[in-house]
Design an enzyme around this catalytic site. Structure first.
Site, PDB file in Angstrom:
ATOM      1  N   GLU A 408       8.213  41.410  65.999  1.00 48.66           N
ATOM      2  CA  GLU A 408       7.465  41.841  64.809  1.00 48.66           C
ATOM      3  C   GLU A 408       6.459  40.786  64.359  1.00 48.66           C
ATOM      4  O   GLU A 408       5.343  41.102  63.936  1.00 48.66           O
ATOM      5  CB  GLU A 408       8.444  42.162  63.668  1.00 48.66           C
ATOM      6  CG  GLU A 408       9.189  43.489  63.808  1.00 48.66           C
ATOM      7  CD  GLU A 408      10.303  43.468  64.838  1.00 48.66           C
ATOM      8  OE1 GLU A 408      10.594  42.379  65.380  1.00 48.66           O
ATOM      9  OE2 GLU A 408      10.893  44.529  65.102  1.00 48.66           O
ATOM     10  N   HIS A 475      19.365  49.678  58.342  1.00 50.21           N
ATOM     11  CA  HIS A 475      18.456  50.781  58.679  1.00 50.21           C
ATOM     12  C   HIS A 475      18.186  51.657  57.466  1.00 50.21           C
ATOM     13  O   HIS A 475      17.752  52.785  57.601  1.00 50.21           O
ATOM     14  CB  HIS A 475      19.037  51.660  59.794  1.00 50.21           C
ATOM     15  CG  HIS A 475      19.042  51.014  61.135  1.00 50.21           C
ATOM     16  ND1 HIS A 475      19.974  50.087  61.514  1.00 50.21           N
ATOM     17  CD2 HIS A 475      18.209  51.160  62.208  1.00 50.21           C
ATOM     18  CE1 HIS A 475      19.731  49.696  62.751  1.00 50.21           C
ATOM     19  NE2 HIS A 475      18.664  50.331  63.192  1.00 50.21           N
TER      20      HIS A 475
END
Ligand SMILES: Cc1ncc(C[n+]2csc(CCOP(=O)(O)OP(=O)(O)O)c2C)c(N)n1
Length: 669
Positions: A408, A475
């Site tokens: 990322e 998540h």
């Protein structure tokens, strides 16, 4: 492939067929940063400047690498690379004004020393965190490659900086994407006081090239001719055959990390060894020996530089101290967004899901902007974790729809680099939770670049977020508050398909970095009639989704729907429901108008309680609208635990079940 150049204990110079003029020019280039630095050290002792990061002993690297580049090729230097700036002909008085925090510098006094970039000279300066610029170089190189420009990008790091994850990620991405980036490690023996054997275990950092599948070389960094010739050759080959190359320059830092820190930790024998290898003195001796330079000429060059430096210093010292105001400072945090609002021309509407709205906005934006690139994990053939980009690869091709390695940080940096060379990028976080692995470049590089040196980061980061899908602590987070606190970022969080489509298109048009939150629980549950063509909505405008005069309920994202559901179940409540849509900038005017009318406020967020954006909204209502209030402002949020997995626990965590009671409590006050 690793090649080891001449690393003997003496510097031996080879002409490589260069004319006397070229050899003298290189001498002047090498000498100039040394003379400037000697002057700076003098000024430091006189208290006329406050800090100095010395590059004495390392000049041949910055000068040799920059000399081998073409004038329109970008270079990303570090804090010891004065030679990059002199080699790119940055006017000395502007450099000095930059160091003194004056208006003629490059950052309007907002950042110090070499922490700036300038498109004019194709120099993209570091941020203090050392590593992020390695990935930014990848982004610039990718932009060149996509434009089919045969250009390379050179980026510097110290050997200490190679321990950062950014180094690994940037090399890996450059390798996988065949990006023409010249990674230059200046191995100067110490990272501040930490010697190399406490920094890494391999014999040479160049050895790491093999692990990434990258060609690498070891170079005697104190030999200007070695540096210049090797880099010239490698750079030309990279232009023709785009690929990354890793260079490890062996050199030594002769002075402290910065002047105040000293070098007590360096053994004497190391200093004297490298003193004998001084890049300037040795090259001068070679030129004198070969009768290419005379002592008289050398004196002339030195006095010419001394005069140039004195003139520039006079200019800087006579420049007034910088002046500004709150308004001017605030005005530069964001790039001006000149994009006009585009209204839909569609005569018919189509009922679509939230996720379709996101896909449509991306699709239409890809059609509108041929400089727009989408990057993310599994977004190409697979279509992304939520299938938002399904079919995009077939339409737009692999260059513009890019699967990324799992990194990322580097991908956010790549997006920044692409913005520097006039691309737009959308980065899909597979889940908003994983943005923590790319946090540093977002909050320190993208957010601050425009304020620091006027470079906007035309990047949208898509953030599939939120609870209600039983996905557990990693998540399901809604982590907008990590970003709403950082000046320079815009944060958008729509609740309806119509808004999602228009605001995502607007975010892509906006030249500023935007965090775009998409609630996963809304993706496939909520439908709305939406125009099929391209349109944009104004960023920073809330919408009033239901009107009433008894209470103002403010929310955003999935909780807007929870609130509307509750209102369906309580009869006769007249509520203004404000969907913020955009958290930064925040539409306080709409809030104000509603509170004037209702006098009562309920704030509902899915975020856990402490430090949410609602805390700020509550404080501002109390400060500015106290006289209009008929009840204390009531906040509802998730409890202060990580978000749990099991449905029953998620229900305890979320504020959904408390809305009705809170509503009635405020109404009854
Ligand atoms: C992420 C981060 N951690 C720590 C620091 C503090 N710091 C600044 S320079 C430096 C040493 C860097 O060493 P190296 O990369 O070898 O470069 P050199 O200064 O030797 O040229 C450290 C630890 C920092 N700037 N950024």
């Amino acid at each position: 492939m690793i090649s080891t150049r001449n690393l003997s204990d003496v510097l031996e110079f080879e002409r490589y067929g260069h004319s006397d003029e070229v050899l003298i020019k290189l001498y002047r280039d090498l000498l100039k940063p040394r003379v400037i630095e000697e002057k700076m050290l003098l000024l430091l002792r006189q208290g006329k400047i406050t800090k100095w990061f010395s590059g004495i002993g390392q000049e041949a690297i910055a000068v040799g690498v920059t000399a081998a580049l073409q004038s329109d090729e970008y270079i990303l230097p570090m804090h010891r690379n004065l030679g990059v700036f002199t080699q790119k002909n940055v006017p000395l008085h502007r450099l000095f004004s930059q160091w003194q925090g004056k208006a003629n510098g490059f950052t309007k006094g907002r950042d110090r020393s070499f922490h700036f970039g300038t498109q004019e000279y194709k120099i993209i300066g570091m941020i203090s965190h050392l590593g992020p610029q390695l990935g930014v170089a990848d982004g610039i190189a990718l932009a060149h490659k996509l434009k089919k420009e045969k250009k390379i990008t050179a980026v510097f790091t110290g050997e200490g900086g190679t321990s950062e994850g950014d180094f690994h990620e940037a090399l890996n991405v450059a390798a996988v994407w065949d990006l023409p980036v010249l990674f230059c490690i200046e191995n100067n023996g110490y990272g501040l006081s930490t010697p190399t054997n406490e920094q890494y275990r391999c014999e040479h950092l160049a050895d790491r090239g093999k692990g990434y599948g990258i060609e690498s070389h070891i170079v005697q960094g104190n030999n200007i001719l070695e540096v210049y010739n090797l880099v010239s050759r490698v750079a030309q080959s990279m232009r023709e055959n785009p690929r990354p190359v890793l260079l490890e320059f062996k050199t030594f830092r002769m002075r402290g990390h910065e002047e105040a820190s000293g070098i007590k930790y360096v053994p004497e024998h190391l200093l004297s060894h490298w003193q004998n290898l001084d890049p300037v003195a040795n090259y001068r001796s070679f030129l004198l020996r070969e009768n290419i330079l005379t002592a008289e000429n050398d004196t002339l060059i030195n006095s010419e530089f001394a005069e140039e430096i004195d003139t520039a210093l006079c200019k800087t010292f006579s420049e007034a101290e910088i002046e500004s105001s709150e308004a001017l400072e605030l005005n530069d945090v964001y790039a001006q967004n000149t994009a006009k609002i585009i209204h839909s021309n569609a005569s018919s509407l189509q009922e679509i899901r939230f996720i379709d709205a996101i896909s449509q906005a991306l699709d239409l934006s890809m059609r509108k902007f041929d400089n727009l690139v989408i990057m993310g994990q599994d977004i190409a053939e697979y279509g992304g974790a939520f299938k938002v980009t399904e079919g995009f690869l077939a339409t737009y091709g692999k260059e513009r729809v890019r699967n990324t390695p799992i990194c990322e940080s580097a991908i956010v940096e790549v997006a920044m680099g692409m913005a520097i060379h006039n691309f737009k990028a959308v980065v899909e976080m597979q889940f908003a939770d994983f943005v923590s692995s790319g946090f540093n470049p977002i909050v320190n590089y993208l957010a601050k670049s425009h304020y620091r040196w006027g470079q906007s980061a035309d990047v949208v980061i898509r953030m599939p977020c939120g609870a209600g899908v039983g996905a557990g602590p990693f998540h399901s987070q809604t982590n907008e508050a990590w970003f709403t606190h950082t000046p320079g970022l815009k944060v958008i969080y729509p609740a309806f398909p119509y808004d999602a489509k228009g605001l995502l298109a607007a975010a892509i048009e906006d030249p500023n970095p935007v965090l775009f939150f998409e609630h996963k629980a809304l993706y496939r549950t909520y439908r709305q009639e939406v125009p099929q063509d391209y349109y944009t909505l104004e960023i920073g405008k809330a919408s009033v989704t239901r009107t009433g005069d008894q209470i103002t309920i403010i929310s955003y994202g999935a909780p807007v729907h929870w609130v509307l559901e509750v209102l369906e179940t309580v009869e006769g409540v007249r509520a203004d429901v404000i969907d913020l849509r955009s958290l930064v900038p925040l539409d306080f005017e709409t809030i104000k108008a509603s509170v004037h009318k209702t006098g009562k406020v309920l704030l509902v967020t899915e975020d856990s309680s402490f430090g949410t954006i609602m805390a700020d909204i509550s404080a501002r209502i109390s400060e500015e609208l106290f006289n209009y209030l008929d009840a204390p402002v009531k906040r509802l949020s998730s409890i202060d635990t990580p978000i749990p997995f099991a449905n029953a626990l998620e229900e305890i965590y979320l504020p959904k079940r408390k809305i009705k009671e809170a509503l009635l409590e405020v109404l009854a006050y």
